[in-house]
Design an enzyme around this catalytic site. Structure first.
Site, PDB file in Angstrom:
ATOM      1  N   CYS A  50       4.285   5.992   9.121  1.00 15.92           N
ATOM      2  CA  CYS A  50       3.428   4.800   9.258  1.00 15.92           C
ATOM      3  C   CYS A  50       2.033   5.249   9.598  1.00 15.92           C
ATOM      4  CB  CYS A  50       3.874   3.829  10.329  1.00 15.92           C
ATOM      5  SG  CYS A  50       5.309   4.226  11.240  1.00 15.92           S
TER       6      CYS A  50
ATOM      7  N   SER B   5     -11.361  -4.938   0.924  1.00 16.60           N
ATOM      8  CA  SER B   5     -12.051  -3.909   1.713  1.00 16.60           C
ATOM      9  C   SER B   5     -12.918  -3.038   0.818  1.00 16.60           C
ATOM     10  CB  SER B   5     -11.006  -3.043   2.412  1.00 16.60           C
ATOM     11  OG  SER B   5     -11.627  -1.921   3.002  1.00 16.60           O
TER      12      SER B   5
ATOM     13  N   ASN C  80       0.799  -1.223   0.000  1.00 14.57           N
ATOM     14  CA  ASN C  80       0.000   0.000   0.000  1.00 14.57           C
ATOM     15  C   ASN C  80       0.835   1.278   0.000  1.00 14.57           C
ATOM     16  OD1 ASN C  80       0.151  -1.516   2.671  1.00 14.57           O
ATOM     17  ND2 ASN C  80      -0.122   0.594   3.370  1.00 14.57           N
TER      18      ASN C  80
HETATM   19  C1  LIG Z   1      -6.545  -0.194   3.836  1.00 11.98           C
HETATM   20  C2  LIG Z   1      -5.821  -1.476   3.952  1.00 11.98           C
HETATM   21  C3  LIG Z   1      -6.182  -2.436   4.926  1.00 11.98           C
HETATM   22  C4  LIG Z   1      -7.241  -2.157   5.972  1.00 11.98           C
HETATM   23  O1  LIG Z   1      -8.532  -2.167   5.458  1.00 11.98           O
HETATM   24  P1  LIG Z   1      -9.710  -1.504   6.320  1.00 11.98           P
HETATM   25  O2  LIG Z   1     -10.954  -1.833   5.566  1.00 11.98           O
HETATM   26  O3  LIG Z   1      -9.427  -0.042   6.370  1.00 11.98           O
HETATM   27  O4  LIG Z   1      -9.685  -2.150   7.663  1.00 11.98           O
HETATM   28  C5  LIG Z   1      -5.526  -3.625   4.946  1.00 11.98           C
HETATM   29  N1  LIG Z   1      -4.537  -3.900   4.057  1.00 11.98           N
HETATM   30  C6  LIG Z   1      -4.159  -3.018   3.111  1.00 11.98           C
HETATM   31  C7  LIG Z   1      -3.085  -3.390   2.147  1.00 11.98           C
HETATM   32  C8  LIG Z   1      -4.785  -1.775   3.035  1.00 11.98           C
HETATM   33  O5  LIG Z   1      -4.388  -0.896   2.109  1.00 11.98           O
END
Ligand SMILES: *Cc1c(COP(=O)(O)O)cnc(C)c1O
Length: 400
Positions: free
Chosen positions: A330, A204, A156
């Protein structure tokens, strides 16, 4: 879209995305007309159940999974927790070793740390300078005790795409369940859980123009998993609690819209990304685009500017109505460079000089020159402020 009412350019789609109007419409319809409890036996409940299972079918189909392999959760974080803790508990009699990488999202890393406190041992693999995991390292880390491998589909921060098909094949050769966090890639890259040899996959809603607080976890039906929320018999006894049908239907709509335009939209974002990177590197000296030249999420640019504090740049851009994110913290307010960039071997100064620009559906070609010009001006401003500070410091030393 809603975020363009003002003159704001939103370029932080990896953090979250604006909710698509059709998603809002769908959720409003469900809240108004389909408010029944999907577990009730009467007609009001049964009609909710019908919609719920239709949504599940459509979502499962988007990754070549079956309906009974798709579980609704409260989002990416819960999906990651469910997969890691659920598999760790299910396979604890076989061994207690887990393999993951140092560049995973905190939803995976902090969960692994919690499992370590519960007697599991975890190998945190290094990543290369592009943020990618080497399948050879996964292979070398496998022991007779290994019961789970979890490697994200794409990172991410820097957008690095991992060779998860290769890692999945390796996991299966050794009969080890394989989980991947696909929160950043769903709707952008093609995902077929059979082809990729994935046993569990997290998605998500709010990263794909759907609602927040909803997501799903795919789980291979041949594998045991232990529920992490106990109570009612919802989700085939594996995730208790009355289903959030408005959010689930919104998610299903977001999935459908993502699938319709996946390839053309990814292509469009890649083009915008190339234009942006070309503009920034040509017009601003001391600029470095981070990550692999090709194996990056479409639309995501992680870029560093020599002698610039990324946090200051983000704040200056915000004052001009441009929303991007810092390339290194972070979490906002944190002064240390992120664990991910440290794992990629970035010097703290280099990491702190970076910003992350993540383009998405709300961006058009017209945004690119505006972004380039604004970033150019603000980089110059931050640099000259830095020079003035250094100058003052030097003078002080001289006078001292
Ligand atoms: C945003 C994100 C999450 C968390 O997802 P939520 O729905 O906000 O809890 C987990 N892993 C990655 C790679 C993300 O970018």
């Amino acid at each position: 879209m809603g975020n363009r009412k003002s003159n704001i350019i939103y370029a932080d789609h990896s953090a979250t995305t604006p909710v698509h109007p059709q998603v809002i419409e769908e959720m409003q319809r469900v809240m108004t007309d389909v408010w029944g409890n999907a577990s009730s036996v009467h007609q009001i409940g049964r009609s909710a159940k019908v919609e719920l299972e239709m949504a599940r079918e459509r979502i499962a189909g988007s990754i070549n999974a079956a309906r009974n392999e798709t579980f609704f959760t409260s989002g990416g974080t819960e999906s990651d927790n469910f997969a890691l803790r659920g598999f760790a508990e299910a396979f604890r009699s076989k061994g207690k070793h887990i393999i993951t990488s140092k560049a995973e999202h905190h939803a995976v890393l902090h969960t692994c740390e919690a499992l370590e406190k519960n007697g599991y041992s975890v190998t945190y693999l290094e990543v290369n300078e592009h943020g990618m995991v080497n399948p050879g390292d996964v292979k070398a880390a496998i022991t007779d005790e290994t019961i789970l491998i979890s490697i994200m589909h794409a990172n991410n921060e820097i957008g690095a795409i991992n060779p998860i098909g290769e890692i999945g094949a390796l996991a299966h050769k050794h009969d080890i369940p394989f989980h991947t966090d696909a929160v950043q890639t769903f709707g952008k890259l093609s995902i077929d859980v059979k082809e990729l040899n994935v046993d569990a996959l997290s998605v998500s809603g709010h990263k794909i123009y759907g609602p927040k607080g909803i997501g799903f976890l795919y789980v291979n039906r041949n594998l045991d998993i232990i529920p992490q929320l106990t109570g009612g018999a919802q989700e085939r006894n594996l995730r208790a609690g009355t289903e959030n049908l408005p959010a689930i239907m919104g998610l299903a709509k977001a999935v459908e819209l993502s699938m319709e335009k996946r390839e053309s939209e990814s292509e469009r974002l890649r083009n915008l990304q190339h234009q942006l990177e070309a503009g920034l590197t040509e017009q601003i000296s001391g600029t470095t685009v981070h990550g692999h030249p090709e194996k990056r999420i479409p639309g995501l640019t992680h870029i560093g500017f020599d002698n610039v504090d990324g946090e200051s740049l983000v704040m200056n851009l915000d004052m001009r109505g441009i929303a991007v994110s810092s390339g290194s913290a972070c979490s906002s307010g944190s002064v240390n460079p992120s664990h991910g960039l440290m794992a990629m071997g970035y010097e703290p100064d280099r990491a702190k000089s970076a910003i992350r620009i993540s383009l998405g559906r709300s961006n058009t070609e017209e945004d690119i020159p505006v972004l380039v010009e604004a970033i150019k001006e603000e980089v110059a401003r931050v640099r000259s402020a830095g020079e003035n500070r250094n100058q003052t410091k030097k003078e002080k030393v001289v006078h001292a």
